[in-house]
Design an enzyme around this catalytic site. Sequence first.
Site, PDB file in Angstrom:
ATOM      1  N   GLU A   1     -20.614 -21.866  15.468  1.00  0.00           N
ATOM      2  CA  GLU A   1     -21.857 -21.379  14.962  1.00  0.00           C
ATOM      3  C   GLU A   1     -22.646 -21.944  14.446  1.00  0.00           C
ATOM      4  O   GLU A   1     -22.664 -22.740  13.695  1.00  0.00           O
ATOM      5  CB  GLU A   1     -20.734 -21.239  12.972  1.00  0.00           C
ATOM      6  CG  GLU A   1     -21.636 -20.553  12.044  1.00  0.00           C
ATOM      7  CD  GLU A   1     -21.550 -20.333  10.790  1.00  0.00           C
ATOM      8  OE1 GLU A   1     -21.740 -19.384  10.332  1.00  0.00           O
ATOM      9  OE2 GLU A   1     -21.355 -21.464  10.767  1.00  0.00           O
TER      10      GLU A   1
ATOM     11  N   ASP B   1     -16.822 -23.830  12.747  1.00  0.00           N
ATOM     12  CA  ASP B   1     -17.651 -23.311  10.954  1.00  0.00           C
ATOM     13  C   ASP B   1     -18.931 -24.715  11.219  1.00  0.00           C
ATOM     14  O   ASP B   1     -18.601 -25.530  10.605  1.00  0.00           O
ATOM     15  CB  ASP B   1     -16.805 -22.972  10.451  1.00  0.00           C
ATOM     16  CG  ASP B   1     -17.973 -22.749   8.541  1.00  0.00           C
ATOM     17  OD1 ASP B   1     -17.981 -24.023   7.751  1.00  0.00           O
ATOM     18  OD2 ASP B   1     -18.105 -21.193   8.664  1.00  0.00           O
TER      19      ASP B   1
ATOM     20  N   HIS C   1     -19.083 -12.039   9.234  1.00  0.00           N
ATOM     21  CA  HIS C   1     -18.069 -12.127   7.695  1.00  0.00           C
ATOM     22  C   HIS C   1     -19.747 -12.185   6.530  1.00  0.00           C
ATOM     23  O   HIS C   1     -19.931 -12.225   4.982  1.00  0.00           O
ATOM     24  CB  HIS C   1     -17.575 -12.265   7.400  1.00  0.00           C
ATOM     25  CG  HIS C   1     -17.619 -14.544   7.960  1.00  0.00           C
ATOM     26  ND1 HIS C   1     -18.048 -14.613   8.790  1.00  0.00           N
ATOM     27  CD2 HIS C   1     -17.555 -15.532   6.554  1.00  0.00           C
ATOM     28  CE1 HIS C   1     -17.781 -15.970   9.229  1.00  0.00           C
ATOM     29  NE2 HIS C   1     -17.542 -16.319   7.441  1.00  0.00           N
ATOM     30  N   ASP C   2     -20.777 -13.487   7.315  1.00  0.00           N
ATOM     31  CA  ASP C   2     -21.778 -13.870   6.584  1.00  0.00           C
ATOM     32  C   ASP C   2     -22.970 -12.526   6.356  1.00  0.00           C
ATOM     33  O   ASP C   2     -24.182 -13.049   5.629  1.00  0.00           O
ATOM     34  CB  ASP C   2     -22.317 -14.629   6.933  1.00  0.00           C
ATOM     35  CG  ASP C   2     -20.665 -16.130   7.153  1.00  0.00           C
ATOM     36  OD1 ASP C   2     -20.601 -16.777   7.777  1.00  0.00           O
ATOM     37  OD2 ASP C   2     -20.080 -16.087   5.805  1.00  0.00           O
TER      38      ASP C   2
ATOM     39  N   ASP D   1     -10.059 -20.457  12.673  1.00  0.00           N
ATOM     40  CA  ASP D   1     -11.195 -20.910  12.264  1.00  0.00           C
ATOM     41  C   ASP D   1     -11.352 -22.562  11.604  1.00  0.00           C
ATOM     42  O   ASP D   1     -10.404 -22.687  11.178  1.00  0.00           O
ATOM     43  CB  ASP D   1     -11.606 -19.575  11.416  1.00  0.00           C
ATOM     44  CG  ASP D   1     -13.885 -19.843  10.957  1.00  0.00           C
ATOM     45  OD1 ASP D   1     -13.757 -18.882  10.968  1.00  0.00           O
ATOM     46  OD2 ASP D   1     -13.869 -20.706  10.739  1.00  0.00           O
TER      47      ASP D   1
HETATM   48  O1  TEU Z   1     -21.409 -20.236   7.409  1.00  0.00           O
HETATM   49  C1  TEU Z   1     -22.050 -21.364   7.305  1.00  0.00           C
HETATM   50  C2  TEU Z   1     -23.751 -20.566   7.714  1.00  0.00           C
HETATM   51  O2  TEU Z   1     -24.925 -21.281   7.069  1.00  0.00           O
HETATM   52  C3  TEU Z   1     -24.760 -19.374   6.691  1.00  0.00           C
HETATM   53  O3  TEU Z   1     -23.361 -18.737   6.879  1.00  0.00           O
HETATM   54  C4  TEU Z   1     -24.593 -19.669   5.697  1.00  0.00           C
HETATM   55  O4  TEU Z   1     -24.880 -20.688   5.388  1.00  0.00           O
HETATM   56  C5  TEU Z   1     -24.858 -18.571   4.785  1.00  0.00           C
HETATM   57  O5  TEU Z   1     -24.402 -16.813   4.775  1.00  0.00           O
HETATM   58  C6  TEU Z   1     -25.519 -18.784   3.518  1.00  0.00           C
HETATM   59  O6  TEU Z   1     -25.276 -16.959   3.034  1.00  0.00           O
HETATM   60  C7  TEU Z   1     -20.226 -20.745   7.276  1.00  0.00           C
HETATM   61  C8  TEU Z   1     -19.335 -19.600   7.455  1.00  0.00           C
HETATM   62  O7  TEU Z   1     -19.546 -19.028   8.225  1.00  0.00           O
HETATM   63  C9  TEU Z   1     -19.210 -19.043   5.636  1.00  0.00           C
HETATM   64  O8  TEU Z   1     -18.887 -17.630   5.540  1.00  0.00           O
HETATM   65  C10 TEU Z   1     -19.245 -20.106   4.763  1.00  0.00           C
HETATM   66  O9  TEU Z   1     -19.493 -19.671   3.643  1.00  0.00           O
HETATM   67  C11 TEU Z   1     -19.709 -21.792   5.572  1.00  0.00           C
HETATM   68  O10 TEU Z   1     -19.853 -21.748   6.210  1.00  0.00           O
HETATM   69  C12 TEU Z   1     -19.596 -22.337   4.427  1.00  0.00           C
HETATM   70  O11 TEU Z   1     -17.877 -22.443   4.986  1.00  0.00           O
END
Ligand code: TEU
Length: 574
Positions: A258, A199, A330-331, A98
Site C-alpha cells: 500500500e 499496510d 476499504h479506505d 494484511d
Molecule cells: O491506510 C493507510 C493510509 O495512509 C490511508 O489509508 C489513509 O490514511 C486513510 O485512508 C485516511 O482516510 C492503511 C489502511 O488501509 C487503513 O484502513 C488504516 O486505517 C491505516 O492504514 C492504518 O492502519
Amino acid sequence: MQKKWWHGKVAYQIYPKSFKDTTGSGIGDLNGITEKLDYLKSLGVDIIWISPCYVSPLADEGYDIADYYKIDPRFGTNGDMWRLIAEAKRRDMYILMDLVVNHCSDEHEWFKKALADPYGKYAGYFFFEKAVDGHAPNNWRSYFGGSAWEKVPGTDLYYLHLFHKKQPDLNWENRELREEIYKMMNWWLDRGIAGFRLDAIMNIKKALPFEKYNYTPDRDDGMCRASRMIQDAKGLGDILAEMRDRTFKPHNAFSVGEIFNNTNEQIPEFIGDNGYFSSMFDFRETILGASDKGWYDFEPVTPDEYRDACFTTQRVVDDQGMVSTIIENHDEPRGVSRYIPEGDLTDRSKKFLAVMQFMQKGLPFIYQGQEIGMENVVFHSIDEVDDISTIDEYKVAKEAGLSDEAALKLVNTYSRDNARTPMQWDDSENAGFTTGTPWLHVNPNYRREGAKTPVSADDPEIRPVNVAAENRDPDSVLNWYRKLTNLRKNSDYSDTVVYGEFVPFMEDQSNFMAFYRKGEKQTLLVLGNYRNEKREVKLPGKVRRVVLNNCEDFSMKDGVLTMDGYQAVVLDMG
Ligand code: TEU
C-alpha cells in the site's frame, strides 16, 4: 519484465467485518468467506486479500492488532483460518493476509510492557521520546487528526502514533523488533497463506531525529500532515530488502504494497524484477482533488482528470513491473459514486468504469461489492458513522465553519464507511448478510424499492443491487465482471490483456478514455465514451472482432463508430 505466476490472475479484497456473517452476530466472519469461495471462483477470482481479522480492540476496525498470531473471536478461530486456506487451495485460490506492522494496538502485550517500564526493552519497540521544552518532539499531525504524539502516563515522555493514539508506531530501527515481525510473517507463510498486503508501509521509516523535523503547518492548528516526513526518512529500501529476503523470497510469496507518497524513481526498486514487493497499488486516482486542509477543501474529480491519472500511472510504470489496479477499497468511497459524474450513474456507466480498470495493464483488484455495482450509502447523521477518520474530518469541516448539513454531505461523499456497508447477497432481510443486527446499516438499494440507479440513460428500468438478482440477469453488472475476468484468461486474448503495451488513443478528446493494448501478434483497442452524449469516433483501421460491448448497438458506418453515452467497447484490430 520477467513473467510471474500471478500476472494473469484476478484479485479480490474482502473486508471480513462486512462480507458474510454465519453466526447472527451482525459481524462477518471467516466461515462466511469459506462459504462464499465457490461464488468468488465463479467470478473468476484467484487471489483473495483479507483485511485484518487478528485479535484487536477494533479501534481502527482491525488495523490495530493486539495479537498477530490469533484470529479475533468475533471473526472466528485459527482453525477456521486453516480450513479457509485449505478450502481455497482446493479451488486453486490464494489467500493474502494484511500485514499491519507500521504500528500495533496499544493493547498489544509489547505496548503494555512498554508502558509498565518506559525505559525498558519493550519501550524500545516503540518511539518513546523525551518532551522538548515540555511539548511534543515535533508538529506532526496524525492521519486521523490531532498531534501524532501522546503523553506516556507518569513520565515526561511522548510516544509516536502516526494513526490513532491506540495505534502506537513500531520502531523499525530496533533489530529485535524486526526479528519479531519476520518470525511472525514466516509463521503465517509456513501455514499456507500465499503472501501479504502491506499496510501503510511507506511510514515504517521515520525522519530522525524527530525534533529536527518540524514542518511548515498546513492548517491553522500549527501542525503538518505526518506523510510530509516520508521524503526525509532515510534507509527505507534497506529495511524492505531485508524483509523481502527474510520472508517473501524464501517462500516465493506474493506481496503487494500500500504505497502512498512514493517517487516515480522508486517504482523499479519497489516492483522491478528484484523489487521489494511483487506489486504495489496505484493510488494516483484516489488522491485526485485532495487537500491537506481537509475534505471541505477537496475538489470533485473530473473524467479527464481520472483518465489522465490512470494514463500517467501506465506510462510511469510501463514495463518496469506489474502494478495493481483498483477502483475502490476499504479506505475509499465507492468508485462508481466517485468517478462517474453525479447524475450519470447507471448500470451502463458502472460497466464502463469496470472496463477502464480491467483493460489497463496491471493486476486488477475487485473490492467486495464492486462486482455488483455497490454504491455510496446515505448517512442521515454523523451518529450513524463508525469510522474514526470520518469522525475527525467531520469535526474539521465543522471547525472550518460548515453547517451540520454541509459537513454531512462531505461524509456521504468521502467517508470510508461507504465502502464498509454489508455485502448485498440477496433481497432477504439485511441483504442476506446476517440474521442478526448488522454492525453498519445495509444500503437499501439491495431491494428494488430502495434502488435508484437506472439501467442506462435511455432505459429507466431500475434493478436491485444484490448477488442473487444479478446472478439471474445475464445483462447485470455482475455478469459483466465475469466477462472481464474471462477475457483476462481467454487464451485468444490473455497475452495482450496482461502484457500488451499500453498506448493512449485520441487523448486530446475530452470525456473520452481510449487506449490500445499492443501485443506481439494482436492489437486491442479500448474505447470509452465518458459522458452521456453520443460521440462519433473515426476508427484507425479494420475491426476484426468486437470482443466486448456494454451496449446492444454497435453502429458503425464508413469506419466511423457512433458511440452511445458511457458505451465502452474492446475491439480486436487484428
Ligand atoms: O491506510 C493507510 C493510509 O495512509 C490511508 O489509508 C489513509 O490514511 C486513510 O485512508 C485516511 O482516510 C492503511 C489502511 O488501509 C487503513 O484502513 C488504516 O486505517 C491505516 O492504514 C492504518 O492502519
